[in-house]
Each structure stands twice: as structure tokens, then as C-alpha cells.
Design a protein around this motif. Structure first.
Motif, PDB file in Angstrom:
ATOM      1  N   LEU A   1      12.271   1.824   5.113  1.00 42.43           N
ATOM      2  CA  LEU A   1      12.076   1.019   3.914  1.00 42.43           C
ATOM      3  C   LEU A   1      12.727   1.734   2.735  1.00 42.43           C
ATOM      4  O   LEU A   1      12.622   2.959   2.607  1.00 42.43           O
ATOM      5  CB  LEU A   1      10.580   0.821   3.632  1.00 42.43           C
ATOM      6  CG  LEU A   1       9.730   0.267   4.789  1.00 42.43           C
ATOM      7  CD1 LEU A   1       8.260   0.249   4.398  1.00 42.43           C
ATOM      8  CD2 LEU A   1      10.203  -1.127   5.177  1.00 42.43           C
ATOM      9  N   SER A   2      13.397   0.983   1.872  1.00 41.54           N
ATOM     10  CA  SER A   2      14.083   1.564   0.716  1.00 41.54           C
ATOM     11  C   SER A   2      13.704   0.791  -0.541  1.00 41.54           C
ATOM     12  O   SER A   2      13.783  -0.444  -0.563  1.00 41.54           O
ATOM     13  CB  SER A   2      15.605   1.524   0.915  1.00 41.54           C
ATOM     14  OG  SER A   2      15.983   2.292   2.044  1.00 41.54           O
ATOM     15  N   ILE A   3      13.313   1.533  -1.584  1.00 42.51           N
ATOM     16  CA  ILE A   3      12.920   0.927  -2.850  1.00 42.51           C
ATOM     17  C   ILE A   3      13.676   1.613  -3.981  1.00 42.51           C
ATOM     18  O   ILE A   3      13.543   2.827  -4.179  1.00 42.51           O
ATOM     19  CB  ILE A   3      11.399   1.070  -3.100  1.00 42.51           C
ATOM     20  CG1 ILE A   3      10.602   0.493  -1.932  1.00 42.51           C
ATOM     21  CG2 ILE A   3      11.007   0.410  -4.412  1.00 42.51           C
ATOM     22  CD1 ILE A   3      10.783  -0.989  -1.731  1.00 42.51           C
ATOM     23  N   PRO A   4      14.494   0.893  -4.754  1.00 41.90           N
ATOM     24  CA  PRO A   4      15.190   1.510  -5.893  1.00 41.90           C
ATOM     25  C   PRO A   4      14.189   2.023  -6.931  1.00 41.90           C
ATOM     26  O   PRO A   4      13.116   1.440  -7.123  1.00 41.90           O
ATOM     27  CB  PRO A   4      16.030   0.359  -6.458  1.00 41.90           C
ATOM     28  CG  PRO A   4      16.112  -0.648  -5.361  1.00 41.90           C
ATOM     29  CD  PRO A   4      14.839  -0.528  -4.591  1.00 41.90           C
ATOM     30  N   PHE A   5      14.542   3.107  -7.595  1.00 42.02           N
ATOM     31  CA  PHE A   5      13.676   3.652  -8.631  1.00 42.02           C
ATOM     32  C   PHE A   5      13.425   2.638  -9.747  1.00 42.02           C
ATOM     33  O   PHE A   5      12.409   2.710 -10.439  1.00 42.02           O
ATOM     34  CB  PHE A   5      14.299   4.927  -9.211  1.00 42.02           C
ATOM     35  CG  PHE A   5      13.872   6.184  -8.504  1.00 42.02           C
ATOM     36  CD1 PHE A   5      13.639   6.200  -7.138  1.00 42.02           C
ATOM     37  CD2 PHE A   5      13.699   7.365  -9.208  1.00 42.02           C
ATOM     38  CE1 PHE A   5      13.249   7.349  -6.482  1.00 42.02           C
ATOM     39  CE2 PHE A   5      13.303   8.534  -8.571  1.00 42.02           C
ATOM     40  CZ  PHE A   5      13.076   8.525  -7.205  1.00 42.02           C
ATOM     41  N   THR A   6      14.340   1.716  -9.934  1.00 40.44           N
ATOM     42  CA  THR A   6      14.170   0.710 -10.989  1.00 40.44           C
ATOM     43  C   THR A   6      12.981  -0.200 -10.727  1.00 40.44           C
ATOM     44  O   THR A   6      12.509  -0.886 -11.635  1.00 40.44           O
ATOM     45  CB  THR A   6      15.446  -0.140 -11.119  1.00 40.44           C
ATOM     46  OG1 THR A   6      15.794  -0.670  -9.829  1.00 40.44           O
ATOM     47  CG2 THR A   6      16.602   0.700 -11.648  1.00 40.44           C
ATOM     48  N   GLU A   7      12.473  -0.207  -9.488  1.00 41.23           N
ATOM     49  CA  GLU A   7      11.328  -1.045  -9.147  1.00 41.23           C
ATOM     50  C   GLU A   7      10.013  -0.269  -9.159  1.00 41.23           C
ATOM     51  O   GLU A   7       8.960  -0.832  -8.850  1.00 41.23           O
ATOM     52  CB  GLU A   7      11.544  -1.692  -7.775  1.00 41.23           C
ATOM     53  CG  GLU A   7      12.741  -2.642  -7.729  1.00 41.23           C
ATOM     54  CD  GLU A   7      12.897  -3.327  -6.385  1.00 41.23           C
ATOM     55  OE1 GLU A   7      11.930  -3.292  -5.584  1.00 41.23           O
ATOM     56  OE2 GLU A   7      13.983  -3.885  -6.127  1.00 41.23           O
ATOM     57  N   LEU A   8      10.059   1.023  -9.503  1.00 40.04           N
ATOM     58  CA  LEU A   8       8.843   1.829  -9.569  1.00 40.04           C
ATOM     59  C   LEU A   8       8.203   1.711 -10.943  1.00 40.04           C
ATOM     60  O   LEU A   8       8.889   1.514 -11.949  1.00 40.04           O
ATOM     61  CB  LEU A   8       9.157   3.299  -9.283  1.00 40.04           C
ATOM     62  CG  LEU A   8       9.755   3.642  -7.913  1.00 40.04           C
ATOM     63  CD1 LEU A   8      10.000   5.143  -7.813  1.00 40.04           C
ATOM     64  CD2 LEU A   8       8.849   3.170  -6.787  1.00 40.04           C
ATOM     65  N   SER A   9       6.881   1.873 -10.982  1.00 40.04           N
ATOM     66  CA  SER A   9       6.141   1.858 -12.245  1.00 40.04           C
ATOM     67  C   SER A   9       5.143   3.007 -12.239  1.00 40.04           C
ATOM     68  O   SER A   9       4.324   3.118 -11.313  1.00 40.04           O
ATOM     69  CB  SER A   9       5.395   0.530 -12.437  1.00 40.04           C
ATOM     70  OG  SER A   9       6.296  -0.551 -12.540  1.00 40.04           O
ATOM     71  N   ALA A  10       5.219   3.868 -13.248  1.00 36.31           N
ATOM     72  CA  ALA A  10       4.279   4.976 -13.358  1.00 36.31           C
ATOM     73  C   ALA A  10       2.877   4.440 -13.593  1.00 36.31           C
ATOM     74  O   ALA A  10       2.668   3.529 -14.391  1.00 36.31           O
ATOM     75  CB  ALA A  10       4.691   5.899 -14.497  1.00 36.31           C
ATOM     76  N   GLY A  11       1.911   4.999 -12.876  1.00 36.46           N
ATOM     77  CA  GLY A  11       0.532   4.572 -13.022  1.00 36.46           C
ATOM     78  C   GLY A  11       0.170   3.367 -12.183  1.00 36.46           C
ATOM     79  O   GLY A  11      -0.955   2.868 -12.274  1.00 36.46           O
ATOM     80  N   LYS A  12       1.093   2.898 -11.350  1.00 35.31           N
ATOM     81  CA  LYS A  12       0.851   1.737 -10.500  1.00 35.31           C
ATOM     82  C   LYS A  12       0.891   2.148  -9.026  1.00 35.31           C
ATOM     83  O   LYS A  12       1.472   3.169  -8.662  1.00 35.31           O
ATOM     84  CB  LYS A  12       1.897   0.652 -10.748  1.00 35.31           C
ATOM     85  CG  LYS A  12       1.980   0.167 -12.187  1.00 35.31           C
ATOM     86  CD  LYS A  12       0.738  -0.613 -12.589  1.00 35.31           C
ATOM     87  CE  LYS A  12       0.897  -1.188 -13.996  1.00 35.31           C
ATOM     88  NZ  LYS A  12      -0.298  -1.962 -14.422  1.00 35.31           N
ATOM     89  N   THR A  13       0.274   1.330  -8.192  1.00 33.28           N
ATOM     90  CA  THR A  13       0.301   1.556  -6.749  1.00 33.28           C
ATOM     91  C   THR A  13       1.382   0.689  -6.125  1.00 33.28           C
ATOM     92  O   THR A  13       1.397  -0.531  -6.308  1.00 33.28           O
ATOM     93  CB  THR A  13      -1.062   1.239  -6.111  1.00 33.28           C
ATOM     94  OG1 THR A  13      -2.046   2.139  -6.633  1.00 33.28           O
ATOM     95  CG2 THR A  13      -1.000   1.408  -4.594  1.00 33.28           C
ATOM     96  N   LEU A  14       2.289   1.331  -5.416  1.00 32.15           N
ATOM     97  CA  LEU A  14       3.373   0.631  -4.731  1.00 32.15           C
ATOM     98  C   LEU A  14       2.913   0.286  -3.319  1.00 32.15           C
ATOM     99  O   LEU A  14       2.458   1.159  -2.573  1.00 32.15           O
ATOM    100  CB  LEU A  14       4.614   1.522  -4.678  1.00 32.15           C
ATOM    101  CG  LEU A  14       5.825   0.989  -3.911  1.00 32.15           C
ATOM    102  CD1 LEU A  14       6.428  -0.212  -4.631  1.00 32.15           C
ATOM    103  CD2 LEU A  14       6.868   2.100  -3.738  1.00 32.15           C
TER     104      LEU A  14
END
Length: 375
Positions: free
Chosen positions: A324-337
């Protein structure tokens, strides 16, 4: 190159350093202590790991240390042209740090509930420190005097995650090889009758059964005396079976579940780094991979509690042939991925790492917990 940092507000339970990895401190297991007189001192090392602050703008104690070490190294090297000058600089730095940053003083301050050093300048000012402080001081001084050095971290996995503990050394590069220095114990390793500066690296040490005979150790150190009298092994990293090693923050950290149910498991670092990826764009540093041990066979969902991230690139999760690959642009600090596999992981280990963009750059994720479940 500018690096963007995205961090969520931290709780009192989050222990991050300015480099976003848990500072490796010596954390012995109290059950292993055999002498009652040492218990109050060593107990001061058990609480949550400290978070070092950034170095102050003015560093008079560090400045004086650098000047003195330069003088000592130059004096030692006089008339010894066949021996590497970097050996004398390394030896002078290690000796200075161990003699000034007393682990016993650190334990006394902790027992008295006095402030503990949070950076190199405070460690030198208060003459106190344990292995994390020792290595921070060594690396700071090494940078100022032109030594090529990096940390070597040892993470010992106990029978349960809460029994994990850690230690940290340094290695210095000269004469075309890395050489290990255990600053805390005043120890380096050399084969008998070998050249004075021909010290040994950690890889060689870990593969040779005679390694303990090669240790050149300052056994008169008070903390060394107290450690061994308590039944603890200062050099356990030489042959410990359940241990992960990071050289220049490169390697794999294996996490055991802290909470396990038939169809789910929760993982959280205990005296281990709480990040994965590459957090320093330096040729001598690499990336940390986190590996989840013994995942539930039916697990198909991974939930990553993201505290923060930095750099640019892609977060990757692999299990067997699944990726699985997720770009950093889709990450959010303080959130659960939340990520879903196409099929159950079938007890195959799950690995988390990053791919920096551009290659060789910074890309890392700081996390609190990772959960695997069937839904």
C-alpha cells in the motif's frame, strides 16, 4: 533544502526529541537488580524517556569543552605520525564526555527530583548525563572538531514490551572504516597486539565469539562499578539475541503487540523509536523501518495514529506481496490513517517505511500507535 514539519499537539505521554525519535536511555529492569543499595539510584532511570530541548544560542561550557579536547588530542598525537589523528580526537572526546557527564550525578539528581539535562550545554554545566546525553555531547563536539561520527542505537526486546530497554553508542569513521566507541562505559574494542588506532566496528563485534576479550574498558568508573554490582551487563549489546540495531538511524525496529485479541492487535513503541522513515538527509544516515511482529492472521485493516510527519515522499506498508502506498500530501497530523489490504495478512509481518522524494531526502512519520484488525 527546506523541510516542512507537520506536528499534532502532544500529550504528556508523547516523548519526542527535536529529531522525533525516542532518546535511548539506559533503562534496566529492576527485577534484575541484586543489591538493595543500588535500587534508589537506578530507579531514577525508569520513568518515561526525556525530551531534549534544542541547544541554546550561547554554549560556553560546550565551547570550553571543544577547546580543551582540541588541545588534548593535539598533545596525544605529538610524535605519533603512524597513528590516525582522528583516533586521538575520538579518544579525547569520549574520555572528556565520560569523565564530565557523570551517570551517577544524573541518578542523584533524578532521586532528588532536581532538573535533568535536556541538551548538551546543560549536561556539561551540571556534570550529569546517561548514555543518550553522552552520545548527544559526543556528536555535538565531533561536529565542531571535524570528526565524521554517527549514533549506534541498541534496542533490546524483553519478554514483554514493557521490559524493553535500550543503549546508545557512537561510531567514528577514519582510515576507511567505522570504529565503535561506547562513551558511557569508556569502552572501545581492539584485537590483542593490533595497532593502537585499529578499533573494531559493531558488525565485526557481533559476529566474533572472542569479542569480550577485545574490550578496552574504564572499569574504575563509579557507574560501571554500580552497574556490574547490580548484576547488570554493560556490554550486553555484544551478544544479546533479541536486539535491533540502528546505525546512523538505519535499520529495522520490531514491535511486539502491547494488546492482543483474537482478531486484532495494537502496537506501540516501548523504549523504541516512535517514527519510521528517513529524518536526516546525510550520507551517513539512513531510514528506519518499523516491523509489526506476529500480526493477527485475519487482519485486513491497518490504523496508524499519526502524530506528525516531515519531508516529502510516500508512506508504504507491505505484507508479503501486498503493498500500500500513500503520498505524504494525504497525511494529516493528529489524525488516524486507515488502510485496507486486499486480503488477510495471514500472519505475515507488516512493515512500514517511506520513500523520500527526491531520493536521499527527508521523509518520515511520527506515530503513537498502530492497530491491525479484521475490520
Amino acid at each position: 533544502m527546506h523541510t516542512s514539519y507537520h506536528m499534532a499537539p502532544l500529550t504528556p505521554h508523547d516523548t519526542l526529541s527535536e529529531n522525533h525519535f525516542r532518546v535511548p536511555l539506559m533503562t534496566p529492569l529492576l527485577s534484575r537488580l541484586v543489591t538493595a543499595w543500588s535500587l534508589p539510584v537506578l530507579a531514577g532511570l525508569i520513568p518515561a524517556l526525556a525530551c531534549p530541548a534544542a541547544e541554546p544560542t550561547e554554549t560556553p561550557h560546550t565551547d570550553r569543552a571543544v577547546a580543551q579536547i582540541r588541545q588534548q588530542a593535539a598533545h596525544l598525537a605529538k610524535g605519533r605520525r603512524l597513528i590516525s589523528a582522528d583516533f586521538f580526537r575520538s579518544l579525547a572526546t569520549a574520555n572528556f564526555v565520560q569523565s564530565r557527564l557523570s551517570s551517577l550525578n544524573y541518578a542523584i539528581r533524578a532521586a532528588a527530583k532536581e532538573p535533568l539535562p535536556t541538551n548538551v550545554e546543560e549536561s556539561l554545566k551540571w556534570n550529569a548525563g546517561i548514555c543518550g546525553n553522552h552520545v548527544a555531547a559526543f556528536l555535538e563536539i565531533a561536529q565542531r572538531i571535524g570528526l565524521r561520527a554517527r549514533p549506534v542505537e541498541f534496542y533490546f526486546r524483553g519478554t514483554r514490551p514493557e521490559k524493553n530497554h535500550s543503549h546508545i553508542c557512537v561510531e567514528v569513521y577514519y582510515a576507511k572504516r567505522w570504529r565503535l566507541f561506547d562513551v558511557t562505559w569508556g569502552t572501545c574494542f581492539r584485537k590483542p597486539d593490533d595497532a593502537l588506532d585499529n578499533l573494531i566496528d559493531i558488525e565485526t563485534l557481533r559476529t566474533n565469539p572472542q569479542v569480550r576479550e577485545w574490550a578496552v574498558t574504564n572499569q574504575s568508573d563509579l557507574w560501571y562499578q554500580q552497574w556490574t554490582a547490580s548484576g547488570l551487563d554493560p556490554l550486553e549489546y555484544l551478544d544479546h539475541a533479541r536486539m535491533d540495531i540502528l546505525r546512523g538511524r538505519q535499520g529495522t525496529i520490531r514491535l511486539e503487540a502491547i494488546n492482543r485479541q483474537p482478531d486484532e492487535a495494537t502496537y506501540q513503541p516501548r523504549h523504541q523509536p516512535n517514527f519510521f522513515g528517513r529524518n536526516r538527509a546525510d550520507k551517513d544516515y539512513g531510514a528506519v523501518t518499523v516491523q509489526l511482529e506476529s500480526p493477527p492472521a485475519k487482519a485486513m485493516v491497518l490504523q496508524l495514529e499519526v502524530l506528525g510527519f516531515a519531508g516529502t515522499g510516500t508512506l508504504t506498508v507491505t505484507s508479503g506481496s501486498q503493498r500500500l502506498s500513500i503520498p505524504f500530501t494525504e497525511l494529516s497530523a493528529g489524525k488516524t490513517l486507515s488502510l485496507s489490504f486486499e486480503s488477510p495478512v495471514s500472519k505475515q509481518v507488516v512493515r512500514l517505511d517511506t520513500r523520500p522524494d527526491p531520493p536521499g531526502g527527508v521523509a518520515y512519520v511520527v506515530f503513537r500507535t498502530i492497530r491491525l484488525s479484521d475490520r
